[in-house]
Design a protein around this motif. Structure first.
Motif, mmCIF file in Angstrom:
data_model
loop_
_atom_site.group_PDB
_atom_site.id
_atom_site.type_symbol
_atom_site.label_atom_id
_atom_site.label_comp_id
_atom_site.label_asym_id
_atom_site.label_seq_id
_atom_site.Cartn_x
_atom_site.Cartn_y
_atom_site.Cartn_z
ATOM 1 N N GLN A 417 0.831 -1.203 0.000
ATOM 2 C CA GLN A 417 0.000 0.000 0.000
ATOM 3 C C GLN A 417 0.868 1.257 0.000
ATOM 4 O O GLN A 417 0.521 2.268 -0.627
ATOM 5 C CB GLN A 417 -0.931 0.003 1.214
ATOM 6 N N ASN A 418 2.022 1.191 0.663
ATOM 7 C CA ASN A 418 2.944 2.324 0.640
ATOM 8 C C ASN A 418 3.430 2.603 -0.785
ATOM 9 O O ASN A 418 3.566 3.761 -1.194
ATOM 10 C CB ASN A 418 4.145 2.048 1.545
ATOM 11 N N ASP A 421 0.512 4.140 -2.775
ATOM 12 C CA ASP A 421 0.287 5.537 -2.407
ATOM 13 C C ASP A 421 1.274 6.461 -3.128
ATOM 14 O O ASP A 421 0.919 7.578 -3.528
ATOM 15 C CB ASP A 421 0.423 5.722 -0.894
ATOM 16 N N ASP A 424 0.406 6.436 -7.047
ATOM 17 C CA ASP A 424 -0.830 7.160 -7.373
ATOM 18 C C ASP A 424 -0.621 8.674 -7.483
ATOM 19 O O ASP A 424 -1.519 9.394 -7.932
ATOM 20 C CB ASP A 424 -1.916 6.865 -6.335
ATOM 21 N N GLN A 425 0.551 9.157 -7.091
ATOM 22 C CA GLN A 425 0.861 10.577 -7.260
ATOM 23 C C GLN A 425 1.491 10.865 -8.619
ATOM 24 O O GLN A 425 1.716 12.022 -8.974
ATOM 25 C CB GLN A 425 1.833 11.022 -6.160
ATOM 26 N N THR A 455 -7.757 4.603 -7.113
ATOM 27 C CA THR A 455 -6.355 4.219 -7.251
ATOM 28 C C THR A 455 -6.122 3.625 -8.633
ATOM 29 O O THR A 455 -7.063 3.127 -9.270
ATOM 30 C CB THR A 455 -5.947 3.192 -6.170
ATOM 31 N N ASP A 594 -8.018 -1.207 1.071
ATOM 32 C CA ASP A 594 -8.230 0.082 1.726
ATOM 33 C C ASP A 594 -9.540 0.743 1.310
ATOM 34 O O ASP A 594 -9.866 1.850 1.751
ATOM 35 C CB ASP A 594 -7.062 1.032 1.465
ATOM 36 N N LYS A 596 -10.407 1.731 -1.750
ATOM 37 C CA LYS A 596 -10.342 2.556 -2.960
ATOM 38 C C LYS A 596 -10.676 1.720 -4.195
ATOM 39 O O LYS A 596 -10.261 0.557 -4.315
ATOM 40 C CB LYS A 596 -8.949 3.163 -3.122
#
Length: 667
Positions: A417-418, A421, A424-425, A455, A594, A596
């Motif tokens: 998940q890290n 994250d 996704d930027q 996501t 999560d 999403k």
């Protein structure tokens, strides 16, 4: 009626052996082929009478050897099943088509064991009809031989296709299920009931699994079946609507399959195991490679049209059965000695027109299957184990594989998940090789309209795709470009040296490798076996593998080249060419743990399904993995140009991924 035709056919074929009505070199061919068919007739007699049930293990081994030894590598060079030998012996005009006839005859082995005499009789009658042409050399014409073969394939498509689809979805066809559930699995004679080649791997695998306790077997089966069940839960599909499961495995794994069947029954699923569902390690992979395009002999528009018609009729008449199918549950194997094929000019090859026809057929057939076995209602699972051919470390590798297959999803889910994250930027992700690796890829991401709820990447854990260990997406094609290079990679059991693919707007623009002496041969090899004869393919998936434990094990035992793509794809970044991971299911909303929604479920090509479905899918999805030690960098690049580096020089550098480096330090 079938029995009468069978008796007439076998009697006629036994006469051929002693006749002199056909001149050399064809006499030798027909005598050899007739001797094989007589062997099949003898086999049918001992099966029908039940005599075979009293055979000792050693006698069954000898019988199995006698049926398959002609295609063993040491004998294949002088076998009429070898197109090179057939053409050399029988001439260019007739060698290829008679090689085809000879190879088709070998399909009688399985059909006799299954008690399917109709298919055996049809093949025998084709053989005798072809023989009749050669009895009159002056009147012999290739066109007559060809038309007979073509008519055989086209006219009998209804029989062959109907049986194939019946086997695929009807749980009442219990040939293989009965072997698994009703045999004494400690008595290895059961392996010879299938009518398949039984060799070192099958015998030793069964022996090894028999050495394990029932508790250990049940634990292995549970990993396999729970992955299947959880797959339905994670995708929001109702397994209670289903009634059957398509089980696939290799001979020798019957103890695990028996335990799995009990688990599936508790889920309300009856087992379906059809002909393609159980396999053995090949006695000669060159033989299979030589005959992979035998359908080039008869494949045309009329044949394709007919096959699609009878397929639809077969599914339509079994609509309820098809609707009950929950999807495949697959046990794959790995550890075979690597295979580098020889391309034989004497083997059949698809023309450009046939390549296009076959691609169109695959797309239309898969689309049809989706109507009856709906993608939004079914799931799957795949897991892999090593086989004894792996070598002296087989038993240790089996234990290591169990460890890899049972890593803690909760721990990995947080680490992955890290990574998601950070990704996704990104406006795009850059992937660079290092050292001699020339990879330089820019991978364009889809825009996220609501990053708090959406996501681009799926957090892939241990459910349908075992083992865990990747985050993946379907990238945006426009803007995705660059070079993908891997020094060595095995795809679909074939080795590629210095594979290099160039992409433009997410599609293959150029490709090469260094397997053969000429560029023409190298391109042909890739086009046939990676691109499946398509002129180009899009990138269907970009992923980052996180299973560094698997990578460490592979390095420790020096066996990266023996591992299946199922594990290798978790051992580094990879790109898949062909369909996306969501093909035919793009409109099903899918969520990560999560909460999403994964919105990158399609690309510009799969989106064409809404206007022209034939242009949306390709019927293939081939993962090409870069190992960590050839990886220079994976970096997420934001719209403002700022960067977040995920991996640098083969190590995870993103905060929260330190755990993934621990196995790498053991190498």
């Amino acid at each position: 009626m079938i029995f009468e035709r069978y008796e007439i056919a076998t009697s006629r074929i036994r006469e051929i052996i002693n006749e002199d009505t056909v001149s050399e070199p064809f006499k030798s061919f027909f005598c050899k082929a007739s001797e094989f068919i007589c062997k099949i007739d003898d086999l049918n007699s001992i099966i029908k009478s039940g005599e075979i049930n009293d055979f000792s293990l050693d006698r069954l081994k000898e019988l199995n050897k006698s049926l398959f030894e002609e295609i063993y590598s040491e004998n294949y060079e002088e076998s009429f099943a070898n197109p090179e030998y057939a053409v050399k012996t029988l001439g260019e005009e007739y060698g290829k088509i008679l090689c085809y006839i000879y190879t088709k005859n070998r399909g009688m082995i399985r059909n006799v064991y299954m008690g399917r005499l109709e298919e055996v009789v049809l093949q025998m009658e084709l053989f005798t009809q072809i023989y009749n042409y050669f009895e009159d050399v002056e009147q012999l014409e290739y066109d007559n031989v060809y038309e007979t073969v073509y008519s055989y394939e086209k006219d009998n498509t209804e029989i062959f296709t109907d049986l194939m689809i019946e086997d695929r979805i009807n749980p009442d066809n219990k040939f293989a299920v009965d072997i698994v559930m009703n045999s004494d699995l400690n008595d290895l004679r059961y392996l010879y009931k299938y009518g398949e080649h039984v060799g070192f791997n099958e015998l030793k695998m069964a022996e090894f699994l028999n050495s394990l306790s029932q508790e250990e077997i049940d634990r292995l089966a549970k990993v396999y079946t729970e992955g299947y069940r959880i797959g339905f839960i994670n995708t929001g599909k109702d397994i209670s609507k289903k009634g059957t499961v398509d089980i696939r495995y290799s001979l020798g794994f019957e103890r695990i399959i028996r335990s799995a069947i009990f688990n599936f029954k508790k889920m309300g699923l009856e087992p379906v195991i059809y002909q393609v569902g159980y396999t053995t390690t090949s006695p000669n992979r060159q033989y299979a490679y030589d005959h992979r395009y035998d359908d080039a002999l008869y494949l045309d528009k009329a044949y394709i049209k007919r096959k699609l018609e009878v397929s639809r009729h077969a599914y339509e008449s079994r609509k309820q059965l098809a609707g009950k199918m929950a999807g495949p549950a697959v046990i794959e194997i790995f550890g075979e000695t690597p295979f580098e094929p020889e391309n034989k000019k004497q083997a059949y090859a698809l023309s450009e027109e046939q390549q296009k026809l076959k691609s169109e057929y695959i797309t239309e057939y898969q689309t049809m299957v989706q109507e009856y076995i709906k993608g939004d209602e079914r799931s799957f699972t795949i897991i892999a184990f090593p086989i004894p051919e792996f070598g002296d470390d087989f038993e240790q590798m089996f234990k290591e594989t169990v460890k890899i297959n049972t890593l803690d999803s909760e721990i990995y889910g947080k680490v992955q998940q890290n990574i998601i994250d950070a990704l996704d930027q990104a406006e795009y992700v850059k992937v660079l090789g290092k050292g001699d690796n020339k990879t330089n890829m820019k991978v364009q991401m889809h825009d996220l309209k609501n990053p708090l709820k959406e996501t681009n990447f799926e957090n892939c854990l241990a459910d349908v795709n075992i083992p865990l260990g990747e985050v993946f997406t379907s990238p945006k094609l426009k803007g995705t470009e660059g070079i993908l290079h891997v020094s060595q990679v095995y795809l679909n059991d074939l080795k590629y040296n210095d594979l290099q693919i160039t992409f433009e707007d997410g599609k293959i623009k150029d490709y090469t490798c260094k397997n053969f002496d000429t560029e023409e041969e190298n391109k042909k090899f890739i086009k046939q076996n990676v691109m499946f004869n398509h002129e180009t393919l899009p990138i269907g998936e970009f992923a980052i593998g996180t299973n560094t434990t698997a990578y460490m094990v592979a390095k420790k035992y020096h066996v990266v080249y023996k591992l299946p793509i199922l594990i290798v794809e978790k051992m580094g970044p990879h790109f898949a060419v062909g369909d996306t991971c969501y093909s035919f299911e793009e409109d099903i909303k899918t969520y990560n743990p999560d909460g999403k929604e994964i919105v990158a479920r399609e690309n510009e090509v799969s989106a064409l399904r809404k206007t022209d479905i034939k242009k949306a899918y390709f019927g293939c999805h081939t993962d090409i993995t870069m190992p960590y030690d050839e990886l220079g960098e994976i970096t997420a690049v934001r719209k403002d140009g700022s960067e977040i580096t995920i991996i640098k020089d083969g190590r995870f550098v993103l905060e929260g991924t330190e755990l993934l480096n621990e196995p790498l330090e053991e190498i």
